[in-house]
Design a protein around this motif. Structure first.
Motif, PDB file in Angstrom:
ATOM      1  N   ALA A  46       7.807  -1.716  -4.720  1.00 46.20           N
ATOM      2  CA  ALA A  46       7.810  -1.015  -6.006  1.00 46.20           C
ATOM      3  C   ALA A  46       6.905  -1.714  -7.011  1.00 46.20           C
ATOM      4  O   ALA A  46       6.181  -1.068  -7.778  1.00 46.20           O
ATOM      5  CB  ALA A  46       9.234  -0.923  -6.542  1.00 46.20           C
ATOM      6  N   ALA A  47       6.941  -3.050  -7.008  1.00 50.13           N
ATOM      7  CA  ALA A  47       6.107  -3.810  -7.950  1.00 50.13           C
ATOM      8  C   ALA A  47       4.627  -3.560  -7.686  1.00 50.13           C
ATOM      9  O   ALA A  47       3.834  -3.424  -8.628  1.00 50.13           O
ATOM     10  CB  ALA A  47       6.422  -5.304  -7.835  1.00 50.13           C
ATOM     11  N   GLU A  48       4.221  -3.483  -6.421  1.00 46.48           N
ATOM     12  CA  GLU A  48       2.818  -3.248  -6.094  1.00 46.48           C
ATOM     13  C   GLU A  48       2.375  -1.867  -6.574  1.00 46.48           C
ATOM     14  O   GLU A  48       1.255  -1.696  -7.053  1.00 46.48           O
ATOM     15  CB  GLU A  48       2.600  -3.385  -4.580  1.00 46.48           C
ATOM     16  CG  GLU A  48       2.685  -4.810  -4.068  1.00 46.48           C
ATOM     17  CD  GLU A  48       1.668  -5.719  -4.727  1.00 46.48           C
ATOM     18  OE1 GLU A  48       0.519  -5.285  -4.932  1.00 46.48           O
ATOM     19  OE2 GLU A  48       2.018  -6.858  -5.057  1.00 46.48           O
ATOM     20  N   VAL A  49       3.245  -0.866  -6.445  1.00 46.22           N
ATOM     21  CA  VAL A  49       2.890   0.471  -6.915  1.00 46.22           C
ATOM     22  C   VAL A  49       2.771   0.496  -8.430  1.00 46.22           C
ATOM     23  O   VAL A  49       1.838   1.086  -8.998  1.00 46.22           O
ATOM     24  CB  VAL A  49       3.945   1.510  -6.446  1.00 46.22           C
ATOM     25  CG1 VAL A  49       3.598   2.890  -7.002  1.00 46.22           C
ATOM     26  CG2 VAL A  49       3.995   1.561  -4.925  1.00 46.22           C
ATOM     27  N   ILE A  50       3.701  -0.169  -9.126  1.00 47.08           N
ATOM     28  CA  ILE A  50       3.662  -0.205 -10.599  1.00 47.08           C
ATOM     29  C   ILE A  50       2.378  -0.865 -11.076  1.00 47.08           C
ATOM     30  O   ILE A  50       1.771  -0.439 -12.066  1.00 47.08           O
ATOM     31  CB  ILE A  50       4.910  -0.930 -11.139  1.00 47.08           C
ATOM     32  CG1 ILE A  50       6.128  -0.007 -11.030  1.00 47.08           C
ATOM     33  CG2 ILE A  50       4.711  -1.364 -12.588  1.00 47.08           C
ATOM     34  CD1 ILE A  50       7.417  -0.627 -11.502  1.00 47.08           C
ATOM     35  N   LEU A  69       5.277  -9.874 -12.343  1.00 42.08           N
ATOM     36  CA  LEU A  69       4.973  -8.472 -12.099  1.00 42.08           C
ATOM     37  C   LEU A  69       3.555  -8.090 -12.519  1.00 42.08           C
ATOM     38  O   LEU A  69       2.850  -7.396 -11.795  1.00 42.08           O
ATOM     39  CB  LEU A  69       6.001  -7.595 -12.832  1.00 42.08           C
ATOM     40  CG  LEU A  69       5.804  -6.084 -12.732  1.00 42.08           C
ATOM     41  CD1 LEU A  69       5.823  -5.635 -11.273  1.00 42.08           C
ATOM     42  CD2 LEU A  69       6.887  -5.355 -13.534  1.00 42.08           C
ATOM     43  N   PHE A  70       3.125  -8.542 -13.708  1.00 36.97           N
ATOM     44  CA  PHE A  70       1.817  -8.130 -14.223  1.00 36.97           C
ATOM     45  C   PHE A  70       0.806  -9.278 -14.177  1.00 36.97           C
ATOM     46  O   PHE A  70      -0.120  -9.340 -14.983  1.00 36.97           O
ATOM     47  CB  PHE A  70       1.965  -7.593 -15.648  1.00 36.97           C
ATOM     48  CG  PHE A  70       2.813  -6.353 -15.731  1.00 36.97           C
ATOM     49  CD1 PHE A  70       2.420  -5.198 -15.088  1.00 36.97           C
ATOM     50  CD2 PHE A  70       4.016  -6.350 -16.417  1.00 36.97           C
ATOM     51  CE1 PHE A  70       3.193  -4.051 -15.138  1.00 36.97           C
ATOM     52  CE2 PHE A  70       4.802  -5.213 -16.474  1.00 36.97           C
ATOM     53  CZ  PHE A  70       4.390  -4.061 -15.825  1.00 36.97           C
ATOM     54  N   SER A  71       0.963 -10.180 -13.237  1.00 41.70           N
ATOM     55  CA  SER A  71       0.033 -11.300 -13.074  1.00 41.70           C
ATOM     56  C   SER A  71      -1.377 -10.785 -12.805  1.00 41.70           C
ATOM     57  O   SER A  71      -1.588  -9.892 -11.990  1.00 41.70           O
ATOM     58  CB  SER A  71       0.488 -12.171 -11.901  1.00 41.70           C
ATOM     59  OG  SER A  71      -0.437 -13.192 -11.642  1.00 41.70           O
ATOM     60  N   GLY A  72      -2.353 -11.348 -13.517  1.00 43.88           N
ATOM     61  CA  GLY A  72      -3.747 -10.945 -13.348  1.00 43.88           C
ATOM     62  C   GLY A  72      -4.153  -9.745 -14.169  1.00 43.88           C
ATOM     63  O   GLY A  72      -5.342  -9.420 -14.240  1.00 43.88           O
ATOM     64  N   LEU A  73      -3.198  -9.071 -14.801  1.00 41.89           N
ATOM     65  CA  LEU A  73      -3.513  -7.895 -15.607  1.00 41.89           C
ATOM     66  C   LEU A  73      -3.484  -8.189 -17.099  1.00 41.89           C
ATOM     67  O   LEU A  73      -3.966  -7.383 -17.893  1.00 41.89           O
ATOM     68  CB  LEU A  73      -2.515  -6.769 -15.294  1.00 41.89           C
ATOM     69  CG  LEU A  73      -2.516  -6.253 -13.845  1.00 41.89           C
ATOM     70  CD1 LEU A  73      -1.382  -5.260 -13.635  1.00 41.89           C
ATOM     71  CD2 LEU A  73      -3.845  -5.617 -13.500  1.00 41.89           C
ATOM     72  N   THR A  74      -2.881  -9.312 -17.495  1.00 45.74           N
ATOM     73  CA  THR A  74      -2.729  -9.643 -18.912  1.00 45.74           C
ATOM     74  C   THR A  74      -3.931 -10.445 -19.399  1.00 45.74           C
ATOM     75  O   THR A  74      -4.385 -11.376 -18.729  1.00 45.74           O
ATOM     76  CB  THR A  74      -1.438 -10.458 -19.140  1.00 45.74           C
ATOM     77  OG1 THR A  74      -1.384 -11.534 -18.190  1.00 45.74           O
ATOM     78  CG2 THR A  74      -0.219  -9.574 -18.945  1.00 45.74           C
TER      79      THR A  74
END
Length: 552
Positions: free
Chosen positions: A487-491, A314-319
Motif C-alpha cells: 500500500a505504501a508503494e502505491v501511495i 512513507l514519503f522518503s525521497g519525496l520531501t
C-alpha cells in the motif's frame, strides 16, 4: 542498398573531429558503391569496452530490428566494440535482422572477423591497461603522483627536451594546505566531520570539487585511503595500488575492489609533506576510537555501532526544502529536517517536523483534497477535448499514409503494364520500382509504430480515486507487513514531490500530485494495493495537465 553509418572515439584526449572524419570516409565509400546513407549514429568519448553506456550503438541495434537499413558501415570493427561478447552479440542481432556489417578496414564482416578481431581487440585492451599501470607504477617509484590530483596540491605543468609533457609532478598549494591543517586540528580537538564541514561552508571555503563541503569528503574511507583524513600524501608518503577497478558486465560501471596490502606501492616524498607526524597520529588515534569493531569475518558488531539504521519512512525521497531544494531526512526516531542545513550548514532552515505529523497531513489531503470532483470534472472535459484533437490528427496521418500506400500499389501496377507494352526498359522499371518500394516501406513502418492517443476519462474517476485511497489508508493501519508495504508503494506513486517551507517556526506543506499515478489508481477495478504501482498512463505532452499544488 540503404546503409547506416557508425562512428566512435574513446577518449576526451581525442578530437571531436574524429567522428566527422570517420563519417566522411564512410560516406565516400558509400558513394563509390552507390549505397544510400539513411542514418548516422555516433558515441563521443566513450570506451569501446562497454556497450551499455553507448546510446548511439543502442539506437543502431534498435533501428536495425525495425528494418530501417540493410547494412551498417564503420571505419573498423573496433569502432563498433572492442569487447568479444559485445561484438558477437551485435553480429548475431544483425544476422537475425538480415542486416550486413561492413567496415573500411575489414570489408564485409563474417564469423571469422568476429572471432579473430574480437580476440585481438580484447588483447589490445588488456595490453593497454597493463602498459598504463606500468607507467603509473614507474612514476610513483620516481616520487611522482600515479593518478589524479589531491586537494592541497597543484599539478606542475612542464615539458621535457622533446616537447612531451612531464606527468606526475606536484607542488603544495599553500592556501589549500592551510585548510587541510585546519581540518586535522579540528578533528583532533574533538569536532565531528559534520561540524567541520559546516564551519568550512560558513567561511565560504570551496570544497575540492568547487561546491560545498560534506562530511563524507572529510571522513572518506580509511580502508581505501580516500577522504581528507586518510590521504597519506599529507605526511609525505604516496601509496599507490590500494585498489583496482573492474567493470560490471551488467551496468558497464566501474566497481572498486581492494588489493592486498602486499601489492601496495609506497614511496616517500618529503617535499610534499603538509602535516607533522604528531597531528597525523592524533587523528588516526581518534579514528581508531570511533571505528566500529568487527569480528574476524569483517562483520560489524552491531552492539558497538555509533549509529543505528533507520527505516525508510512513507514519503522518503519525496520531501524537499523550499529554501535550498535539498531533501528532508530523518534526524531522530520521530523528526525529519533539512539535510543540507544539518550536514553542510549552507541552508538556514532549521525548522523540523514530526514524521508522523507530516504523513498524517499528507495522507488526509490525498484522501479529501486531491482530485476534488468538480475540479476533476473540468479536467476531464479539457483532457477529452485535447485527446479528441490528437486522435483526429493521428487519424488523419494514418489515413493519408494508407491512401499513399494504395497509390504506390497502383503506380507499381502501371510500371508493370508499361514494361509489358515495351514502353519502359528493365532498368527504368527497376529504378522507379525501388523508389516506390522504399517509400512504401517507410509508410508501413509509420503505420506499425503510430501511437494511439490516450483513452478518454470519466468524471466518476474522481470518486473511484477517493475510494481507493481510503482502501490504501486502511491497509496502512493493518497488521499485515506485506500489505502495508504494498500500500505504501502505491501511495508514493500519487505524489510527485512534497515541499516543506518554514513559516514562523512551523512547517507549511505543498503537495504536488503525480498525474500518471493518480489516473492509474483511478482507473483500476481491483484492489489498488495488489501491484498497481507498475502501471503507467500515457499523457498528452505539452498540455499542462497536472493537479494543482495544494498547501496544508
Amino acid at each position: 542498398m540503404r546503409i547506416a553509418l557508425y562512428a566512435r572515439y574513446s577518449s576526451d584526449n581525442q578530437r571531436e573531429a574524429s567522428i566527422a572524419d570517420q563519417f566522411r570516409m564512410c560516406r565516400l565509400r558509400a558513394e563509390k558503391e552507390g549505397w544510400t546513407v539513411v542514418e548516422e549514429y555516433s558515441d563521443h568519448a566513450i570506451s569501446g569496452s562497454s556497450m551499455i553506456q553507448r546510446s548511439g550503438i543502442q539506437a543502431l541495434i534498435m533501428d536495425s530490428a525495425r528494418g530501417r537499413f540493410d547494412l551498417i558501415m564503420a571505419e573498423a570493427l573496433d569502432r563498433i566494440s572492442r569487447d568479444q561478447e559485445d561484438i558477437a552479440g551485435i553480429y548475431k542481432r544483425m544476422r537475425y535482422a538480415d542486416v550486413k556489417m561492413f567496415t573500411l578496414s575489414e570489408g564485409e564482416i563474417s564469423e571469422l572477423h568476429v572471432g579473430l578481431k574480437g580476440t585481438m581487440n580484447a588483447l589490445f585492451l588488456k595490453d593497454l591497461a597493463d602498459k598504463t599501470r606500468r607507467g603509473q607504477r614507474g612514476r610513483v617509484e620516481a616520487g611522482k603522483s600515479g593518478g589524479g590530483n589531491a586537494y592541497g596540491y597543484d599539478v606542475v605543468k612542464k615539458f621535457d627536451s622533446n616537447g612531451e609533457p612531464v606527468r606526475g609532478d606536484r607542488t603544495i598549494n599553500e592556501a589549500q594546505a592551510e585548510v587541510v591543517r585546519r581540518i586535522f586540528r579540528d578533528y583532533a580537538a574533538g569536532k565531528s566531520a559534520k561540524m567541520i564541514a559546516v564551519s568550512l561552508n560558513r567561511d565560504s571555503i570551496p570544497a575540492p570539487t568547487g561546491g560545498d563541503w560534506g562530511f563524507s569528503t572529510i571522513n572518506g574511507n580509511p580502508r581505501r585511503g580516500n577522504g581528507i583524513l586518510n590521504n597519506e600524501m599529507y605526511v609525505g608518503k604516496i601509496v599507490w595500488n590500494r585498489q583496482r577497478f573492474v567493470k560490471d558486465p551488467d551496468t558497464g560501471k566501474r566497481q572498486a575492489r581492494p588489493n592486498p596490502e602486499s601489492e601496495w606501492v609506497t614511496q616517500d616524498t618529503p617535499e610534499l609533506r603538509i602535516l607533522d607526524d604528531e597531528l597525523w597520529n592524533a587523528v588516526k588515534a581518534r579514528q581508531g576510537e570511533n571505528r566500529t569493531e568487527r569480528d574476524q569475518s569483517g562483520v560489524a558488531d552491531v552492539r558497538k555501532m555509533n549509529y543505528r539504521r533507520r527505516p525508510r519512512y512513507l514519503f522518503s525521497g519525496l520531501t524537499k526544502c523550499a529554501c535550498c531544494g535539498g531533501g528532508y531526512s530523518a534526524i531522530s526516531a520521530s523528526h525529519i529536517g533539512c539535510s543540507t542545513a544539518r550536514n553542510k550548514g549552507t541552508c538556514e532552515n532549521r525548522v523540523n517536523i514530526r514524521r508522523d505529523e507530516l504523513e498524517s497531513r499528507v495522507l488526509n489531503a490525498l484522501r479529501t483534497r486531491m482530485l476534488d470532483p468538480k475540479i476533476f470534472a473540468e479536467f476531464c472535459d479539457a483532457y477529452t477535448r485535447e485527446t479528441n484533437r490528437l486522435r483526429m490528427e493521428s487519424s488523419g496521418h494514418i489515413d493519408r499514409a494508407k491512401a499513399e500506400i494504395e497509390k504506390i500499389d497502383r503506380e507499381v501496377q502501371k510500371l508493370m503494364d508499361l514494361y509489358l507494352k515495351d514502353a519502359l526498359s528493365v532498368d527504368d522499371v527497376k529504378e522507379r520500382g525501388d523508389k516506390l518500394r522504399a517509400r512504401k516501406a517507410e509508410l508501413s513502418d509509420f503505420l506499425v509504430t503510430a501511437d494511439e492517443p490516450p483513452p478518454l476519462l470519466h468524471p466518476n474517476m474522481a470518486l473511484q480515486y477517493r475510494k481507493r485511497v481510503q482502501q490504501l489508508y486502511e491497509t496502512l493501519q493493518s497488521d499485515d507487513e506485506e500489505s502495508r508495504t504494498a500500500a505504501a508503494e502505491v501511495i508514493r506513486t500519487l505524489v510527485q514531490d512534497i515541499v516543506l517551507t518554514p513559516v514562523d517556526g512551523k512547517v507549511e506543506i505543498d503537495v504536488r500530485g503525480d498525474l500518471a499515478g493518480i489516473l492509474t489508481l483511478s482507473a483500476q477495478s481491483k484492489n489498488p494495493a495488489a501491484g498497481a504501482a507498475g502501471l503507467q498512463v500515457k499523457m498528452v505532452a505539452g498540455v499542462g495537465f497536472e493537479p494543482t499544488t495544494f498547501r496544508l
